[in-house]
Write a protein that holds these residues in place. Structure first.
Motif, PDB file in Angstrom:
ATOM      1  N   ARG A 162       0.802  -1.218   0.000  1.00 41.26           N
ATOM      2  CA  ARG A 162       0.000   0.000   0.000  1.00 41.26           C
ATOM      3  C   ARG A 162       0.840   1.277   0.000  1.00 41.26           C
ATOM      4  O   ARG A 162       0.304   2.351  -0.243  1.00 41.26           O
ATOM      5  N   SER A 166      -1.361   3.141  -2.877  1.00 39.25           N
ATOM      6  CA  SER A 166      -2.172   3.660  -1.778  1.00 39.25           C
ATOM      7  C   SER A 166      -3.645   3.819  -2.148  1.00 39.25           C
ATOM      8  O   SER A 166      -4.530   3.528  -1.329  1.00 39.25           O
ATOM      9  N   GLU A 170      -6.636   1.627  -0.320  1.00 39.11           N
ATOM     10  CA  GLU A 170      -7.666   2.355   0.418  1.00 39.11           C
ATOM     11  C   GLU A 170      -9.051   2.016  -0.138  1.00 39.11           C
ATOM     12  O   GLU A 170     -10.012   1.866   0.621  1.00 39.11           O
ATOM     13  N   ASP A 173     -10.057  -1.235   1.250  1.00 35.74           N
ATOM     14  CA  ASP A 173     -10.475  -1.133   2.647  1.00 35.74           C
ATOM     15  C   ASP A 173     -11.951  -0.788   2.771  1.00 35.74           C
ATOM     16  O   ASP A 173     -12.612  -1.209   3.733  1.00 35.74           O
ATOM     17  N   LEU A 414     -10.146   9.801  -0.696  1.00 35.05           N
ATOM     18  CA  LEU A 414      -8.866   9.111  -0.619  1.00 35.05           C
ATOM     19  C   LEU A 414      -7.780  10.007  -0.034  1.00 35.05           C
ATOM     20  O   LEU A 414      -7.781  11.227  -0.241  1.00 35.05           O
TER      21      LEU A 414
END
Length: 496
Positions: A162, A166, A170, A173, A414
């Motif tokens: 990540r 990233s 995210e 998630d 984000l």
């Protein structure tokens, strides 16, 4: 047999190419009508009360926009295997320390966290993919890459986490990650992208035009009274599908996507192409460049009036020669006897939207034709082929309670992506080649077959923006920085 050239009568003028940077600076998108945008008379605009049972009638009441971003050439383990190996997510079928592939001399190469962001392109053709698969052993990735580039062969076992990816991590998630999503065919780009649109590729092993009739989903949608659009950066892949022509008004610049999303005017079925050769994740492209582009598409959707009525699919055409440990399955296919029932390796796939299960990992076996199956069930159109008729239509990924209650989730903002300017624009991170004013010198997009077809057309295509590739890339990154989606680290005085 090649797809016929576009006759001059269909392309009697060339659309003036405008720079993305100038448009963004002016705060506008390309002018003119928005072909395919919903005019308010969609069959979905019934105004009826929501069904009280979970199923397709309820999905039809809640969703009328499907957006697909198909990136290039990465495997699931290469991008998401770290969720298990480093983050101990046991619900993800990811990497483990005991996995490895061997060099020709027998040296075992285990999975490792890579810091080589812009590597040469591993092999991923029909034959090399079968060498990598090795009847389910999945042990030929390093040797196949060694045959092409001995110095880089170990990178077939590299993975990212990540820190680099990233935006994707995210999104995983907060939305749904599919860890059993396979490329449609154990082969390269064209076969898999054809299956994404057509559930068939005419029986071709590689990046070739079908020699038999192949039909895409888009005329079925049109006949149903529904709209579709393909938004492209430098070139659109969809134009080479046999029943499509590049002069169709449904082919629109990516600038128009951002305008249509902001206005709530996106068509029912949307295909977004990456910036081929720059921000598409096809090696040697820098993965962070792909993260920035995908984040921009997501950001436009989550802030769109259509957010509450959309499903956003992010996937990859095929594995690109990078290691994945799960043997791909055989799937029903009209051409199964010719080897076309053999799915490709797993690819990273995220299902994003206000109605999908949050933080969910879906283990259902799917391939790209699951997108077609979802569209066909949602919009009540006939399946194209055996493959999409048998594909899982993704009903499992939706949050039944939220759909019944009519409570869509807001899009998650984000965290800004960290990017090094010198890295994402480095010469080694862009496809070798360039375009001269009087013609091409080499494929700038990383799609040589696609560019060869463009160059063979009798007149210039309005959708050919190869000359603008670098400017488009830089302007989009600059806009992402302006919008707070990315933080650019600068170690030179060049600026953007």
């Amino acid at each position: 047999m090649s797809k016929p050239a576009i006759p001059p009568s269909l392309l009697d003028r060339r659309t003036t190419l405008k720079g993305l940077g100038a448009m963004m600076a002016a705060g506008c998108a390309p002018s003119g009508p928005k072909p395919g945008a919903d005019d308010g008379n969609s069959p979905l605009d019934s105004g009826d009360a929501a069904p009280t049972e979970f199923g397709w009638p309820l999905l039809r009441h809640r969703i009328d926009t499907v957006v697909v971003l198909c990136m290039e050439n990465r495997s699931f383990d290469h991008y998401f295997g770290a969720l298990k190996l480093l983050e101990q997510h046991e619900d993800v079928e990811g990497l483990t320390e005991d996995m490895s592939n061997a060099l020709p001399d027998g040296t075992a190469i285990p999975p490792f966290l890579s810091d080589a962001y812009c590597v040469s392109d591993p092999p991923h053709s029909w034959n090399s993919s079968r060498d990598q698969w090795n009847d389910g052993a999945n042990d030929g990735f390093v040797t196949a890459f060694h045959n092409r580039d001995p110095d880089a062969a170990h990178e077939a076992m590299g993975y990212f986490d990540r820190t680099t990816l990233s935006a994707f991590y995210e999104l995983s998630d907060h939305y749904t990650l599919c860890d059993q999503w396979f490329g449609s065919l154990l082969s390269s780009t064209w076969p898999n992208r054809f299956y994404l649109h057509c559930a068939d590729n005419g029986g071709q092993h590689g990046n070739s035009f079908p020699t038999e009739p192949v039909v895409s989903i888009y005329d079925r949608l049109t006949h149903k009274g529904l709209s579709w659009g393909c938004y492209f950066a430098n070139v659109p892949f969809l134009m080479v599908v046999p029943d499509r022509q590049p002069d169709e008004p449904q082919f629109m610049e990516v600038e128009q996507f951002f305008a249509d999303a902001a206005a709530g005017a996106l068509p029912n079925m949307v295909v977004v192409d990456p910036i081929f050769g720059r921000a598409d994740d096809h090696p040697p492209a820098h993965p962070v460049a792909g993260q920035i582009y995908a984040a921009q598409i997501y950001e436009a959707l989550r802030n769109s009036p259509q957010w509450e009525r959309c499903l956003f699919v992010i996937t990859y055409d095929e594995h690109g020669g990078f290691f994945d440990h799960v043997p791909p399955p055989e799937l029903p296919d009209d051409r199964a006897a010719e080897g076309f029932g053999q799915a490709g390796f797993r690819v990273p796939t995220l299902l994003v939207g206000p109605w999908v299960k949050p933080g969910h990992v879906s283990h259902v076996v799917r391939d790209h034709t699951s997108i077609l199956a979802f569209v066909e069930n949602l919009f009540e159109v006939d399946a194209l082929r055996m493959r999409d008729a048998a594909a899982d239509p993704m009903l499992e990924v939706f949050d039944e309670a939220a759909l019944l209650a009519g409570t869509p989730r807001e899009g998650v903002a984000l965290t800004p992506i960290d990017a090094d300017e010198d890295e994402i624009f480095a010469a080694e991170c862009v496809t070798t080649g360039g375009i001269l004013a009087d013609g091409p010198t080499a494929p700038v997009t990383g799609q040589p077959e696609l560019e060869a077809w463009i160059d063979a057309q009798p007149v210039p295509l309005r959708v050919d923006r190869r000359l603008q590739t670098d400017a488009l890339h830089r302007a989009l990154v600059a806009q992402a920085e302006k919008d707070g989606l990315v933080t650019i680290r600068r170690t030179t005085t060049s600026g953007l």
